[in-house]
Design a protein around this motif. Structure first.
Motif, mmCIF file in Angstrom:
data_model
loop_
_atom_site.group_PDB
_atom_site.id
_atom_site.type_symbol
_atom_site.label_atom_id
_atom_site.label_comp_id
_atom_site.label_asym_id
_atom_site.label_seq_id
_atom_site.Cartn_x
_atom_site.Cartn_y
_atom_site.Cartn_z
ATOM 1 N N ALA A 174 -0.896 -4.566 3.139
ATOM 2 C CA ALA A 174 -0.154 -4.103 1.835
ATOM 3 C C ALA A 174 -0.866 -2.968 1.212
ATOM 4 C CB ALA A 174 -0.179 -5.151 0.789
ATOM 5 N N VAL A 175 -0.444 -2.187 0.263
ATOM 6 C CA VAL A 175 -1.063 -1.120 -0.338
ATOM 7 C C VAL A 175 -0.820 -1.114 -1.873
ATOM 8 C CG1 VAL A 175 1.091 0.331 -0.712
ATOM 9 C CG2 VAL A 175 -1.048 1.575 -0.656
ATOM 10 N N TRP A 176 -2.321 -1.037 -2.535
ATOM 11 C CA TRP A 176 -2.535 -1.221 -3.872
ATOM 12 C C TRP A 176 -2.225 0.252 -4.621
ATOM 13 C CZ3 TRP A 176 -2.992 -4.138 -8.034
ATOM 14 C CH2 TRP A 176 -3.656 -3.418 -9.217
ATOM 15 N N ILE A 177 -1.178 0.275 -5.490
ATOM 16 C CA ILE A 177 -0.817 1.564 -6.139
ATOM 17 C C ILE A 177 -1.193 1.315 -7.705
ATOM 18 C CG2 ILE A 177 0.779 3.258 -6.691
ATOM 19 C CD1 ILE A 177 2.311 2.001 -4.221
ATOM 20 N N PRO A 178 -2.315 1.973 -8.097
ATOM 21 C CA PRO A 178 -2.700 1.728 -9.648
ATOM 22 C C PRO A 178 -1.519 2.215 -10.735
ATOM 23 C CG PRO A 178 -4.641 2.602 -8.474
ATOM 24 C CD PRO A 178 -2.994 2.764 -7.499
ATOM 25 N N SER B 271 -6.073 -5.794 3.635
ATOM 26 C CA SER B 271 -5.671 -6.920 4.465
ATOM 27 C C SER B 271 -5.023 -8.044 3.656
ATOM 28 C CB SER B 271 -6.853 -7.250 4.945
ATOM 29 O OG SER B 271 -7.883 -7.815 4.023
ATOM 30 N N VAL B 272 -4.112 -8.688 4.138
ATOM 31 C CA VAL B 272 -3.307 -9.831 3.588
ATOM 32 C C VAL B 272 -3.636 -11.006 4.251
ATOM 33 C CG1 VAL B 272 -0.884 -10.582 3.018
ATOM 34 C CG2 VAL B 272 -1.682 -8.247 2.625
ATOM 35 N N SER B 273 -4.279 -11.822 3.938
ATOM 36 C CA SER B 273 -4.597 -13.234 4.354
ATOM 37 C C SER B 273 -3.349 -14.041 4.652
ATOM 38 C CB SER B 273 -5.401 -14.111 3.436
ATOM 39 O OG SER B 273 -4.875 -14.560 2.265
ATOM 40 N N SER B 274 -3.182 -15.158 5.300
ATOM 41 C CA SER B 274 -2.088 -15.753 5.830
ATOM 42 C C SER B 274 -1.724 -16.720 4.354
ATOM 43 C CB SER B 274 -2.410 -16.738 6.809
ATOM 44 O OG SER B 274 -3.688 -17.688 6.702
ATOM 45 N N LEU B 275 -2.638 -17.022 3.577
ATOM 46 C CA LEU B 275 -2.414 -17.760 2.378
ATOM 47 C C LEU B 275 -1.541 -16.688 1.581
ATOM 48 C CD1 LEU B 275 -2.517 -19.986 0.328
ATOM 49 C CD2 LEU B 275 -4.615 -19.200 -0.190
ATOM 50 N N MET B 276 -2.276 -15.683 1.565
ATOM 51 C CA MET B 276 -1.480 -14.454 0.516
ATOM 52 C C MET B 276 -0.322 -14.071 0.915
ATOM 53 S SD MET B 276 -3.329 -11.020 -0.781
ATOM 54 C CE MET B 276 -2.388 -9.841 -1.622
ATOM 55 N N LEU C 27 -3.125 -13.877 -7.544
ATOM 56 C CA LEU C 27 -4.376 -12.669 -8.203
ATOM 57 C C LEU C 27 -5.441 -12.958 -7.483
ATOM 58 C CD1 LEU C 27 -2.798 -12.593 -11.553
ATOM 59 C CD2 LEU C 27 -2.246 -10.931 -9.702
ATOM 60 N N HIS C 28 -6.113 -14.174 -7.278
ATOM 61 C CA HIS C 28 -7.436 -14.451 -6.986
ATOM 62 C C HIS C 28 -7.413 -13.866 -5.413
ATOM 63 C CE1 HIS C 28 -9.509 -16.661 -10.097
ATOM 64 N NE2 HIS C 28 -8.358 -17.413 -10.157
ATOM 65 N N GLU C 29 -6.278 -14.370 -4.634
ATOM 66 C CA GLU C 29 -6.279 -13.730 -3.184
ATOM 67 C C GLU C 29 -6.416 -12.337 -3.044
ATOM 68 O OE1 GLU C 29 -6.366 -15.575 -0.009
ATOM 69 O OE2 GLU C 29 -7.355 -16.814 -1.383
ATOM 70 N N LEU C 30 -5.631 -11.592 -4.149
ATOM 71 C CA LEU C 30 -5.636 -10.199 -4.068
ATOM 72 C C LEU C 30 -7.204 -9.601 -4.392
ATOM 73 C CD1 LEU C 30 -4.275 -7.355 -4.279
ATOM 74 C CD2 LEU C 30 -3.781 -7.974 -6.732
ATOM 75 N N LEU C 31 -7.807 -10.170 -5.289
ATOM 76 C CA LEU C 31 -9.336 -9.668 -5.609
ATOM 77 C C LEU C 31 -10.042 -10.045 -4.291
ATOM 78 C CD1 LEU C 31 -9.667 -11.161 -9.208
ATOM 79 C CD2 LEU C 31 -9.425 -8.593 -8.463
ATOM 80 N N ARG C 32 -9.805 -10.842 -3.436
ATOM 81 C CA ARG C 32 -10.668 -11.265 -2.337
ATOM 82 C C ARG C 32 -10.239 -10.276 -1.156
ATOM 83 N NH1 ARG C 32 -9.701 -15.389 0.236
ATOM 84 N NH2 ARG C 32 -12.049 -15.674 1.055
#
Length: 255
Positions: A63-67, A101-106, A134-139
């Motif tokens: 994924a890409v984070w775009i502010p 990165s994107v976890s399997s849970l995310m 959102l917690h997974e995103l922060l990790r």
């Protein structure tokens, strides 16, 4: 929700709006901005993101984070996306774009999020799902898949030429000669403008550009030779140094 524009949903009274969108191969989203931050995840295919600060290649299942407010365009290469549009201030992430990165849970949470009602229950199961997402995103760990671009016009032109025709044998001395400056001045200018040494930038660019071609099914040998490497082994060694895995292993993990 699927295939709906965020422009129609931006004023939804929820901190996160989740939308899934399918794109035809080669579809280009022209340069635009969002009031909300965007997490753009590609369930399939490859995305190429361009902003004023540089280029990002987003391989499958990253994924890409775009502010908020960052102007960007995206080239979609066989992509089915899941996007989170997040109210500013909801999460404390980078003020610049980054591939993560994107976890399997995310991944599973993203798939579920697009099925939620637009005005999901903040205190029930749906709200808990979004909170966990959102917690997974922060990790999530950032990945070195950004090609920074300089603001200096002369240097920018050389960088863009390289991106159109990568050549692993180009040296900083050759670029310094084209700019009519000393090697020492060039090295200082390049690091000031990109945050990387010339060698680091050249290798990063080759890896990022190769990812899109690898994901499209091109052979490592063809890419290595096109980029000027003496052998596929030399290219694979450089690739492993940047991303920690050989090209074949890295792609297998992405599928």
């Amino acid at each position: 929700m699927r295939n709906i524009s965020i422009n129609l949903l931006d004023d939804t009274p929820r901190p996160v709006v989740a939308i899934g969108t399918d794109y035809s191969h080669g579809y280009l989203l022209p340069r635009h901005t969002h009031r909300r931050a965007q997490l753009l995840y590609g369930a399939t295919g490859v995305m190429q993101v361009n902003t004023h600060d540089g280029n990002w290649v987003v391989p499958p299942q990253r994924a890409v984070w775009i502010p908020p407010g960052v102007a960007h365009e995206v080239l979609m290469l066989g992509v089915s996306t899941r996007s989170l549009y997040i109210e500013p201030g909801t999460v404390d992430l980078s003020e610049r774009c980054q591939v993560i990165s994107v976890s399997s849970l995310m991944r599973q949470l993203l798939m579920e999020a697009v099925k939620l009602p637009l005005t999901y229950d903040l205190t029930g199961r749906d709200g808990a799902l979004i909170d966990l997402l959102l917690h997974e995103l922060l990790r999530s760990a950032p990945l070195p898949l950004h090609i920074p671009l300089p603001s200096d016009g002369r240097l920018l032109e050389l960088c863009q030429t390289f991106l159109h025709q990568p050549n692993a044998h180009q040296s900083p001395q050759q670029w310094a000669d084209q700019l009519h400056i000393s090697l020492r001045t060039f090295n200082r200018l390049f690091r000031q403008q990109t945050g990387l040494s010339f060698s680091q930038w050249r290798q990063r660019a080759c890896v990022v550009l190769a990812l899109a071609r690898l994901a499209a099914g091109e052979a490592v040998t063809r890419i290595a030779l096109d980029f000027g490497y003496d052998s596929p082994a030399a290219f694979s060694t450089m690739f492993r140094r940047i991303l920690g895995q050989a090209p074949s292993v890295w792609l297998e993990a992405a599928n």
